[in-house]
Structure formats: C-alpha cells, structure tokens
Design a protein around this motif. Structure first.
Motif: not given
Length: 364
Positions: A74-75, A96-106, A309-325
């Motif tokens: 489907a990707a 950025r994390g979401a975009r890279e994940t989606v583009e890596a799957q075409g 500083a407290v560092a949220p895993p920002k890029r990983a949030v985008g990556e996992l959201a894209a993978k779930l989609m």
C-alpha cells in the motif's frame, strides 16, 4: 518525446491490458512522467471504469489479463496528508520523521498547516483529500491538547484513516477510538523532578507555557513531587502565556527568597533561555541559586548556561505515526480485518548539561 495526455492514457491502458497489473512507480518510470502525473492519469481512467486502482497499483478490470503480478504494498505511491499547527518547535522534527518514513516506502507526504486556528483543520483536510491524500496524520489545533465543544466532529466524519499526532482525546470522547502517537510528557516531567530530587533539591517549582502540553506536564510534575515526598510549592505549576516574562521572573524570585525553592522546571526552552539572564539581574543565579531544567530540548543546549532539558523523541513520533498510517492503508488494500486501534506513547529522555550544577548525574 513527451506524450499528450490522451496518448499517455492510451499507453497506460495498453500496458495494463498486456500485463494485468502494474505498480504505479514502475508505470510512471516507463512512461517518463512523475508519480503524481501518473496517479492523476490512473484516477481519470478509473473514474471511467477503464482500469481499477489499488493502493500503489493499477489493475485491468475484472482480472481478465495474463499473469497479473502481485500488487505492490500500500505504501508504494501512497499520498499521505499531514496537518500540523506549525513547522516550528517540535513539529519540524516530527514532520521530518514522517516524511522520511513515507518516502522510504515509495509514498509522498503532503503538508497542510493550521496556524493554531482550529477551524482551519477541516479546511486543510478537505484540500489535502481533494488532492488525493489517502490518509491523514493530524495534530489538531486543540488548545488544551484535547477536543472541546465538538472540535473532533469533522475528524470523525473523515472518509480516510486518520492518526492523531501529539494529541489525545479523553475516554468517552469518540475521538478516543482513533489511532494516536504522542510523547508521554507526564513521564518527562516526572523524570525532571526525579533528577532534581537526586541532586538533593526538596522544593521544586514549575513554570509552564499554556497550551496543548500544559496538562500532561502538570500531571507528571504533581505526581512526582507527591510520590517523592518533596515540599509543595504554593502556586506551582504556574501556567503562563507566552511572553509573560515579568510575572514569571517575579514568581520565581519570590519562590527562591520566600519559599526556599532551589529548582524549577520550565516549559519551554525559549522561555527558560529568556528567564536565565532576567533572574540573574534580580540576583538569582543559575545554577547556584536556582537549578533549571527546560522542557522540549529544541535549543536548550545553546543557552549561555547550557540547560539540562527533557527531550521528547520528536522524530520517532513522526516515524511511528507514518508507519501506523501505512499499516492502515495496507489493511484497506488487502480487504482483511484491521488490527486493533493503537495508542502509542513514547518516553522522553533527560539531556544533562550545566544548569543544575557541575555535579549533575545522568539519568539516561
């Protein structure tokens, strides 16, 4: 020579008739056009009933073709819309994390921005869907991070899969049934308070910026101070609007001088960086008089006194959201029973620097 649109349509039909089915990316490459152009051609032909469109593939109607290959995942060629309030702050890395994940799957990620205006969310969604988006990753402009007064209604009526990003919905709200991926900010606040406690601080204040994340950070701060037996600080956490620096400085100065406060959690990085020299002008030095931990770790390390500083895993949030989609789109393409909806929470980490004193210990 570049083909006219009618010639291109005829060539698409010829190739699909011969081979039974083709991947969109392969067909676009063979015709020498972009995947976006080819998708438009396929959509036009599918609307006429001349081909069938699956996620990432074009199929001859009725399967009356020889040796139809297995359709692509489907990707392949998928268009995913993403709506965020801004591309500044945490959202730059999330996108950025979401975009890279989606583009890596075409696939292709298409962005819409709401500017923190809640009525703009459905407008952006309609535009993305009209452009061919097959799913939406969305961080709605819900001021408190959760829907209020029916703000979620349009999202529930969305005809494509949707994944909430850095937003949530309370149990009982229909939007709670949506997939979501977010940072566990309460955990991050608790880690910060725990770090202060390890360093010997007993009275820890908090100054938070109002907005979508204030409630989570508040919950973590209060839970940690109680469970660790720290001294309650009247008025903490103090919730401030962005730019209310004079009031915040006065609150912290009074907390240090009148309530014995020796440490403070400050959201966000920008506010913490502004506050440090203002506190020093008032005779409260960082870290000798007041240890500070910032929240978000966007620019905390660039402060004159580098901020822990407290560092949220920002890029990983985008990556996992894209993978779930992408998983949801694959399920739709297969026609099988979809997996249960998911609520994913990622844990932030503490980046230790100088703002709590030279003797800081790492919690990582």
């Amino acid at each position: 020579m570049r083909l006219h649109v009618d010639q291109r349509h005829e060539r698409v039909l010829e190739l699909v008739r011969e081979r039974g089915s083709l991947r969109v990316a392969e067909l676009a490459s063979e015709l020498g056009v972009s995947a976006v152009t080819l998708r438009r051609d396929v959509e036009a032909l599918a609307a006429q009933g001349r081909v069938q469109r699956l996620h990432g593939a074009v199929v001859w109607p009725g399967g009356q073709a020889s040796e139809a290959p297995v359709p692509a995942p489907a990707a392949e060629g998928a268009v995913i819309g993403m709506i965020v309030p801004t591309t500044n702050f945490i959202f730059a890395d999330i996108v950025r994390g979401a975009r890279e994940t989606v583009e890596a799957q075409g696939g292709r990620l298409v962005l819409g921005m709401s500017g923190y205006v809640d009525t703009e969310d459905p407008v952006q969604a309609e535009h993305l869907l009209a452009g061919g988006a097959e799913g939406l990753l969305i961080a709605p402009s819900w001021f408190g991070g959760v829907p209020a007064d029916g703000q979620e209604k349009w999202l529930l009526e969305c005809p494509v899969p949707a994944v909430l990003v850095e937003r949530t919905a309370p149990a009982g709200n229909p939007a709670a049934a949506l997939d979501r991926v977010r940072t566990d900010r309460a955990h991050g606040a608790a880690v910060a308070v725990g770090h202060f406690a390890k360093l010997g601080h007993r009275a820890v204040a908090a100054v938070l910026q109002e907005g979508p994340h204030a409630a989570q950070i508040t919950a973590g701060y209060l839970a940690a101070t109680e469970s660790l037996g720290l001294t309650p600080v009247p008025g903490s956490p103090a919730i401030r609007g962005h730019g209310e620096y004079d009031e915040t400085v006065q609150y912290l100065v009074d907390a240090v001088r009148e309530r014995g406060v020796t440490a403070a959690l400050v959201h966000s990085d920008e506010d913490a960086i502004v506050l440090v020299p203002r506190l020093q002008e008032r005779g409260v030095n960082v870290p000798s008089d007041l240890a500070i931990i910032a929240y978000d770790d966007e620019v905390a390390g660039l402060s004159d006194v580098p901020l822990t500083a407290v560092a949220p895993p920002k890029r990983a949030v985008g990556e996992l959201a894209a993978k779930l989609m992408l998983q949801r789109l694959a399920e739709r393409a297969s026609g099988g029973t979809p997996a249960p909806r998911q609520h994913l929470e990622l844990l932030p980490e503490l980046q230790v620097r100088a703002s709590c004193g030279a003797g800081e210990v790492s919690d990582n």
